[in-house]
Design a protein around this motif. Sequence first.
Motif: not given
Length: 251
Positions: A76-95
Amino acid sequence: MKKLKKKIAEFINGQANASDVFYEQSKNISFEDSVEVIPQEWITIHFKTYPRMPKIVLEKALSKKIKSLSSRRSTRLFIKKDISFKLLSSLIYTVAGLIFEPKDMDDSRRSYPSAGARYPLEVYLIPLGVKSLKQGLYHYNVKENALEALLIEDMGEWVLACTGNEKWILDANFLIIITGIPDRSRIKYGDREFRYMLIEAGHLSQNICLLATELGLRSCPIGGFIESQIISLLDIENIREYPLYMIALGK
Ligand SMILES: Cc1cc2nc3c(=O)[nH]c(=O)nc-3n(C[C@H](O)[C@H](O)[C@H](O)COP(=O)(O)O)c2cc1C
């Protein structure tokens, strides 16, 4: 209570399904801060044992084949730092994507199992800190591996309203909402549909949490959301599509 009684009456008359009654009865939530002191019985973890039966002790041989199995934790602790669109894509597509995509779409398969390959689950995304993706609500179009922008606006207020003011969620990079359309499974499995749908949401979300860990992201599954907030955001008030689960993910 009135709505539940109505559903039970409809069920007895054969106008509603067992799952409609179950859904009506289970959709409300009381948050932890509704009690002054957390009772011990909410904390004690129970273990079933058979003390009088013979037992064979296993080796504590922790498999390292899937590292995230032992390193995943709800955070429940996140550092507010943007992640890349590629990382998001990789997660969503794979799962959630079509990782096996033959010519006949009816033979397509995903990384999580689905009873009878009926795939009743839908995935929505709320990015809060993803490069080149505006805040809002997106639906994951599985067939085209695309995000459909349903709403572009700041989601901060909605996140707080939906989760009973859980401010830490605002620091996540994105939220995944999993819903289910039970009729896709009902056509084959009748009243067992809701059971399968929930099990499948478990498979999918565990994959999300494990892959997130492997990709260096933290995650926290959230069952404590206000149903009506998701229903109105997704505009699913009058259709049989139910909010099932939410997962916050971030750095
Ligand atoms: C069905 C389900 C619902 C959960 N809902 C919440 C939630 O609303 N808020 C939250 O902070 N954590 C939630 N969690 C996370 C649990 O608190 C967490 O899994 C548990 O404390 C065990 O810790 P671990 O995940 O780090 O192993 C949920 C977990 C599950 C499986």
